[in-house]
Design an enzyme around this catalytic site. Structure first.
Site, PDB file in Angstrom:
ATOM      1  N   HIS A  90       2.564  40.947 -37.767  1.00 18.01           N
ATOM      2  CA  HIS A  90       2.635  40.069 -36.585  1.00 18.01           C
ATOM      3  C   HIS A  90       3.482  38.823 -36.847  1.00 18.01           C
ATOM      4  CE1 HIS A  90       0.837  38.466 -32.698  1.00 18.01           C
ATOM      5  NE2 HIS A  90       1.177  39.699 -32.432  1.00 18.01           N
ATOM      6  N   ARG A 119      -1.673  43.433 -27.985  1.00 20.05           N
ATOM      7  CA  ARG A 119      -2.322  44.555 -28.683  1.00 20.05           C
ATOM      8  C   ARG A 119      -3.676  44.917 -28.091  1.00 20.05           C
ATOM      9  NH1 ARG A 119      -1.829  41.259 -34.171  1.00 20.05           N
ATOM     10  NH2 ARG A 119      -2.526  39.713 -32.633  1.00 20.05           N
ATOM     11  N   LYS A 143     -15.340  26.894 -30.825  1.00 15.47           N
ATOM     12  CA  LYS A 143     -14.265  27.852 -30.574  1.00 15.47           C
ATOM     13  C   LYS A 143     -14.917  29.224 -30.404  1.00 15.47           C
ATOM     14  CE  LYS A 143     -10.278  25.654 -31.669  1.00 15.47           C
ATOM     15  NZ  LYS A 143      -9.881  24.564 -30.812  1.00 15.47           N
ATOM     16  N   MET A 186     -14.715  32.809 -30.906  1.00 15.55           N
ATOM     17  CA  MET A 186     -13.907  33.696 -31.739  1.00 15.55           C
ATOM     18  C   MET A 186     -13.511  34.958 -30.979  1.00 15.55           C
ATOM     19  SD  MET A 186     -13.522  31.984 -34.297  1.00 15.55           S
ATOM     20  CE  MET A 186     -14.096  30.330 -34.560  1.00 15.55           C
ATOM     21  N   GLY A 187     -12.253  35.388 -31.216  1.00 14.56           N
ATOM     22  CA  GLY A 187     -11.752  36.556 -30.515  1.00 14.56           C
ATOM     23  C   GLY A 187     -10.992  36.216 -29.260  1.00 14.56           C
ATOM     24  N   PHE A 188     -10.904  34.916 -28.977  1.00 13.91           N
ATOM     25  CA  PHE A 188     -10.168  34.484 -27.777  1.00 13.91           C
ATOM     26  C   PHE A 188      -9.085  33.482 -28.146  1.00 13.91           C
ATOM     27  CE2 PHE A 188     -12.479  36.367 -24.252  1.00 13.91           C
ATOM     28  CZ  PHE A 188     -13.704  36.680 -24.822  1.00 13.91           C
ATOM     29  N   ARG A 244      -2.849  44.773 -43.100  1.00 14.20           N
ATOM     30  CA  ARG A 244      -1.805  43.734 -43.134  1.00 14.20           C
ATOM     31  C   ARG A 244      -1.075  43.670 -44.471  1.00 14.20           C
ATOM     32  NH1 ARG A 244      -0.980  39.450 -39.577  1.00 14.20           N
ATOM     33  NH2 ARG A 244      -1.583  41.046 -38.097  1.00 14.20           N
ATOM     34  N   ASP A 255      -8.752  40.584 -32.233  1.00 12.63           N
ATOM     35  CA  ASP A 255     -10.032  40.577 -32.947  1.00 12.63           C
ATOM     36  C   ASP A 255     -11.216  40.829 -32.014  1.00 12.63           C
ATOM     37  OD1 ASP A 255      -8.514  38.021 -34.817  1.00 12.63           O
ATOM     38  OD2 ASP A 255      -8.980  40.032 -35.552  1.00 12.63           O
ATOM     39  N   HIS A 259      -4.722  32.509 -28.619  1.00  8.20           N
ATOM     40  CA  HIS A 259      -3.676  32.873 -29.577  1.00  8.20           C
ATOM     41  C   HIS A 259      -2.611  31.788 -29.558  1.00  8.20           C
ATOM     42  CE1 HIS A 259      -0.685  35.237 -31.761  1.00  8.20           C
ATOM     43  NE2 HIS A 259      -1.696  35.990 -32.137  1.00  8.20           N
ATOM     44  N   ARG A 307       9.871  24.008 -48.085  1.00  6.77           N
ATOM     45  CA  ARG A 307       9.339  22.688 -48.453  1.00  6.77           C
ATOM     46  C   ARG A 307       9.608  21.733 -47.281  1.00  6.77           C
ATOM     47  NH1 ARG A 307       8.379  17.433 -48.721  1.00  6.77           N
ATOM     48  NH2 ARG A 307       7.908  16.613 -50.790  1.00  6.77           N
TER      49      ARG A 307
END
Ligand code: SDX
Length: 376
Positions: free
Chosen positions: A188, A271, A256, A258-260, A338, A313, A262, A357
């Protein structure tokens, strides 16, 4: 340029380099691996074919695939030294720590680890691709008081992974859902863990160091750890009827979900439809419409309340749960996939390297000097 004029916290929206490996396109809500739309690859290709594509830039011919499969199958057995070290790790350790340690040991044991030629890195990448299923499957089994199951070389990658984890090859529908998840998680672009791998590689450190660092980055719940966290949320909510109340409380507490969301996709993760279709198949196969009701209710509430859409996710967590994996094993499954994208980026970084850097803007004390009254 002044020190503070260009600060982009989290590198949001900053383009730092080219890549030919994948294209994440929020405008068209699409994802390409080496130019191929990922939904097409998920519909028609094995994970082995996708791994080859990411590393070599082209899908394998029949003979190339046969050679690749033979090489992968020949390296599946868990090395005794790796098993011995896994057995030393307390069961209280997170499975991502076990994966990180095992990869680090494999690197420390590879006499060619410091050889950064493409041929050497391809060999190391194939070795990790082949070994990770054994590591993830054995760690889950030892936590259940079960013995190691040796691999079978008559099974493809997905069938063998599930066989090593559960002692049998599940129904084709379950194997295919697993295959789809591996294809979708493979790559990704410059996500946090991949960029971590590229930063480490940019110093001309070795592939195993870069992968170990990437595993550390992926563990975090804002990144790969989210699929595990999604399942914890489902377990916390319990049933669909409680989802809206739970969400209100969670959002009031500034949690937060989770799973929501991006960083790149803002109209939904490209996806999700493909993984959700596989989840739907598993829901039917295991007759778990209660889980589907919870999934749909929470998604609807989150979309209506925050206008934030699911990421990969969100469907993958419940899918891995239905396949029988322990929740803590979900992110190690992400690693097993991955590893293909990470190692493709490591090799690409080396092809036209520049030390990564960035600059920082100083906002500390003005210059000052020691005096007689300074603390001794
Ligand atoms: C992956 O980069 C990749 O490609 C990663 C990945 C890959 O394949 O490698 O796609 C895999 O990591 C997917 C993401 C998995 N992480 C989660 O599901 C964790 C929950 N999501 C959030 O933490 C968040 O959506 C991020 C971190 C994923 C993205 O956040 P951004 O782009 O940094 O945006 P943000 O956190 O600044 O949020 C903007 C606003 C904020 O509200 P305000 O503070 O401005 O009022 O939206 C809110 C956020 O609080 N918000 C959320 C939310 N996501 C964003 N609020 C509640 N729940 C969420 N999930």
């Amino acid at each position: 340029m002044s020190e503070t004029s260009e600060i982009r916290k989290g590198l949001t929206g900053v383009v730092v380099d080219y890549t030919a490996i994948s294209r994440v396109n929020p405008e068209t809500n699409s994802l390409l691996y080496r130019g191929y739309p990922v939904p097409e690859l998920a519909a028609h290709c094995s994970f082995e074919q996708v791994a080859y594509l990411l590393w070599h830039g082209e899908l394998p011919t029949a003979s190339e695939l046969s050679d690749f499969q033979a090489a992968e199958r020949a390296r599946r057995a868990l090395a005794p030294a790796v098993k011995a070290v896994i057995d030393l790790i307390p069961l209280t350790a997170h499975p991502m720590d076990v994966v990180r340690t095992a990869v680090s040991l494999i690197g420390a044991s590879d006499p060619d680890a410091e050889n950064s030629s493409r041929a050497s890195n391809l060999d190391a990448s194939l070795n990790l691709l082949a070994q990770l299923p054994a590591i993830v499957a054995y760690d889950q089994r030892r936590r259940r008081g079960q013995d190691l199951i040796p691999p079978r070389d008559d099974l493809d990658y997905s069938e063998n992974f599930l066989y090593m984890a559960f002692g049998e090859v599940p129904a084709p529908a379950v194997v295919d859902a697993f295959r789809v998840s591996m294809v979708l998680y493979a790559e990704h672009s410059f996500n946090a863990s991949t960029f971590t791998a590229r930063v480490i590689t940019s110093t001309l450190s070795d592939l195993y160091s870069a992968v170990t660092g990437a595993i550390g980055a992926l563990k975090g719940p804002l990144h790969g750890g989210a699929n595990e966290a999604v399942m914890h949320i489902f377990e916390e909510i319990g049933e669909a009827e409680r989802a809206e109340e739970w969400l209100e409380t969670a959002l009031t507490e500034k949690r937060k979900i989770m799973g929501f969301g991006h960083r790149v996709y803002k109209s939904g993760d490209s996806r999700v439809p493909t993984m959700k279709a596989s989840l739907d198949t598993l829901i039917e196969h295991y007759d778990r419409h209660d889980l589907l009701a919870l999934y749909d209710t929470l998604e609807t509430a989150m979309t209506e309340r925050k206008r934030i859409l699911p990421n990969l996710d969100y469907p993958s967590g419940p899918a891995y749960h239905l396949m029988g994996f322990d929740t803590a094993a979900f992110t190690p499954l992400f690693v097993a996939s991955r590893i293909t994208g990470w190692t493709a980026h490591i090799m690409e970084q080396l092809e036209s390297n520049a030390l990564i850097r960035p600059l920082s803007a100083y906002n500390g004390e003005d210059e000052r000097h020691l005096t007689a009254s300074s603390p001794a």
